[in-house]
Design a protein around this motif. Structure first.
Motif, PDB file in Angstrom:
ATOM      1  N   ARG A  46       0.815  -1.221   0.000  1.00 59.38           N
ATOM      2  CA  ARG A  46       0.000   0.000   0.000  1.00 59.38           C
ATOM      3  C   ARG A  46       0.847   1.269   0.000  1.00 59.38           C
ATOM      4  NH1 ARG A  46      -5.222  -0.894  -1.507  1.00 59.38           N
ATOM      5  NH2 ARG A  46      -6.222  -2.475  -0.241  1.00 59.38           N
ATOM      6  N   GLU A  47       1.877   1.312  -0.812  1.00 56.13           N
ATOM      7  CA  GLU A  47       2.748   2.481  -0.764  1.00 56.13           C
ATOM      8  C   GLU A  47       2.826   3.231  -2.079  1.00 56.13           C
ATOM      9  OE1 GLU A  47       6.518   1.179   0.572  1.00 56.13           O
ATOM     10  OE2 GLU A  47       5.858   0.872   2.632  1.00 56.13           O
ATOM     11  N   LYS A  48       2.904   2.500  -3.199  1.00 53.80           N
ATOM     12  CA  LYS A  48       3.174   3.173  -4.455  1.00 53.80           C
ATOM     13  C   LYS A  48       2.335   2.613  -5.593  1.00 53.80           C
ATOM     14  CE  LYS A  48       7.905   4.318  -3.145  1.00 53.80           C
ATOM     15  NZ  LYS A  48       9.343   4.174  -3.463  1.00 53.80           N
ATOM     16  N   SER A  84       0.293   8.272  -1.086  1.00 51.55           N
ATOM     17  CA  SER A  84       0.068   9.420  -0.214  1.00 51.55           C
ATOM     18  C   SER A  84       0.215  10.750  -0.940  1.00 51.55           C
ATOM     19  CB  SER A  84       1.039   9.377   0.969  1.00 51.55           C
ATOM     20  OG  SER A  84       2.389   9.411   0.508  1.00 51.55           O
ATOM     21  N   GLU A  85       0.880  10.758  -2.112  1.00 48.65           N
ATOM     22  CA  GLU A  85       1.079  11.998  -2.859  1.00 48.65           C
ATOM     23  C   GLU A  85       0.011  12.224  -3.925  1.00 48.65           C
ATOM     24  OE1 GLU A  85       5.017  12.163  -4.427  1.00 48.65           O
ATOM     25  OE2 GLU A  85       5.977  11.929  -2.461  1.00 48.65           O
ATOM     26  N   ASN A  88      -8.513  11.525  -3.170  1.00 48.60           N
ATOM     27  CA  ASN A  88      -7.929  11.117  -1.900  1.00 48.60           C
ATOM     28  C   ASN A  88      -8.571  11.987  -0.821  1.00 48.60           C
ATOM     29  OD1 ASN A  88      -6.303  10.621   0.338  1.00 48.60           O
ATOM     30  ND2 ASN A  88      -4.420  10.498  -0.867  1.00 48.60           N
ATOM     31  N   PRO A 137       4.080   7.463  -4.836  1.00 48.86           N
ATOM     32  CA  PRO A 137       3.474   7.112  -3.545  1.00 48.86           C
ATOM     33  C   PRO A 137       1.980   7.436  -3.521  1.00 48.86           C
ATOM     34  CG  PRO A 137       5.552   8.252  -3.219  1.00 48.86           C
ATOM     35  CD  PRO A 137       5.226   8.371  -4.683  1.00 48.86           C
ATOM     36  N   THR A 165      -0.786  14.657  -8.711  1.00 51.20           N
ATOM     37  CA  THR A 165      -0.211  14.995  -7.414  1.00 51.20           C
ATOM     38  C   THR A 165      -0.211  16.523  -7.317  1.00 51.20           C
ATOM     39  OG1 THR A 165       2.085  15.154  -8.192  1.00 51.20           O
ATOM     40  CG2 THR A 165       1.268  12.953  -7.573  1.00 51.20           C
ATOM     41  N   GLU A 185      -8.447   5.286   1.340  1.00 53.52           N
ATOM     42  CA  GLU A 185      -8.716   6.724   1.372  1.00 53.52           C
ATOM     43  C   GLU A 185      -9.096   7.301   0.014  1.00 53.52           C
ATOM     44  OE1 GLU A 185      -4.135   6.324   1.900  1.00 53.52           O
ATOM     45  OE2 GLU A 185      -5.954   5.291   2.564  1.00 53.52           O
ATOM     46  N   ARG A 223      -7.995  12.566   2.072  1.00 53.31           N
ATOM     47  CA  ARG A 223      -7.072  13.303   2.936  1.00 53.31           C
ATOM     48  C   ARG A 223      -6.855  14.730   2.435  1.00 53.31           C
ATOM     49  NH1 ARG A 223      -3.891   9.671   6.144  1.00 53.31           N
ATOM     50  NH2 ARG A 223      -4.313   7.491   5.610  1.00 53.31           N
ATOM     51  N   TYR A 224      -7.114  14.943   1.138  1.00 52.97           N
ATOM     52  CA  TYR A 224      -6.859  16.257   0.555  1.00 52.97           C
ATOM     53  C   TYR A 224      -8.134  17.087   0.372  1.00 52.97           C
ATOM     54  CZ  TYR A 224      -2.118  14.615  -0.335  1.00 52.97           C
ATOM     55  OH  TYR A 224      -0.847  14.142  -0.186  1.00 52.97           O
TER      56      TYR A 224
END
Length: 267
Positions: A155-157, A173-174, A222, A171, A189, A211, A224-225
């Motif tokens: 679950r990273e990239k 997360s980006e 995402n 990633p 991104t 997410e 989160r953003y």
């Protein structure tokens, strides 16, 4: 130029034949066998360890990574993975594969892979790195991670491939948001936009972490953003992301988004 004794492993006979035809055009390659299962491959390497193996990753029963456990550091062949599934690239890199080719394999990429093999094989450290990484993956499998799910466990990239079968690792997360146009995705991104061939439903359902939520048939974000949400007419919403991008949430997906945001807030 040393001749590389080469083993081809793929459960699809047509893929084996196509790969053999391409390799036969190259000097210094001697194909010792073509097999359609890992068990057959294991029997081959017991008889004679090749210099190079072109190895499919996803196969019925035992997968390509299972073959790596058969070798000792002092006799480990060079490995080039060949697969139709880009999501296995992360695991291929983890086991220090010399190269990673996506089907259908281009002749130019095949030549490049063999050149990398010739450049890397004299290094004894490669064999130890490959075995060490393989042992680490074996420990993961024993802990309950199957070869087909290991990509999602990390679950990273996200692997984004280009026309040359090279890969850009971005990633999760980006990634701020994703929009779709048919079979192609634009991955946004804060600083870059990447294009990849994929279906949005497949990305959200099987690859992206939780997410990421669809807000439209052609858009996912995402959460989160998300920094602002505004109600519109007809149960639709407008959201604003942290990069000031404004997106519309269709009525079909509005309830699911509200639920996800509420759940995230409680956590």
């Amino acid at each position: 130029m040393k001749t590389l004794n080469t083993l081809l492993v793929d459960d699809e006979l047509s893929a084996l034949e196509g790969l053999k035809l391409r390799l036969d055009r190259m000097d210094g390659i001697h194909i010792i066998d073509m097999v359609t299962s890992i068990d057959e491959a294991i029997e081959c390497v017991k008889r004679d360890v090749p210099d190079l193996i072109f190895l499919d990753i996803q196969m019925p029963g035992k997968g390509g990574f299972d073959l790596l456990k058969q070798f000792q550091p002092e006799q480990h062949p060079a490995i080039v993975f060949v697969t139709a599934f880009h999501q296995y690239a992360v695991r291929a890199f983890e086991v220090e594969a010399v190269d990673y080719l996506l089907k259908p394999v281009r002749q130019s990429r095949l030549i490049e892979a063999v050149e990398r093999v010739r450049a890397r094989r004299p290094d004894p450290l490669y064999k130890q790195q490959l075995l060490t990484a393989s042992a680490a993956l074996e420990s993961k499998d024993q802990a309950g991670a199957t070869p087909s799910s290991s990509y999602r466990v990390e679950r990273e990239k996200l692997i984004i491939t280009d026309g040359r079968n090279s890969g850009q690792l971005v990633p999760f997360s980006e990634i701020v948001w994703i929009d779709a146009a048919g079979d192609y995705m634009c991955i946004h991104t804060h600083n870059e936009t990447y294009v990849m061939r994929a279906r949005l439903k497949h990305l959200v359902d099987t690859i992206l972490p939780p997410e990421f939520v669809r807000i439209h048939k052609s858009t996912a974000v995402n959460i989160r953003y998300i920094q602002h949400i505004e109600a519109l007419r007809n149960s639709e919403y407008r959201i604003e992301l942290t990069n000031e991008k404004a997106l519309k949430v269709s009525r079909t997906y509005s309830a699911a988004l509200k639920t996800r945001l509420f759940s995230a807030q409680k956590k």
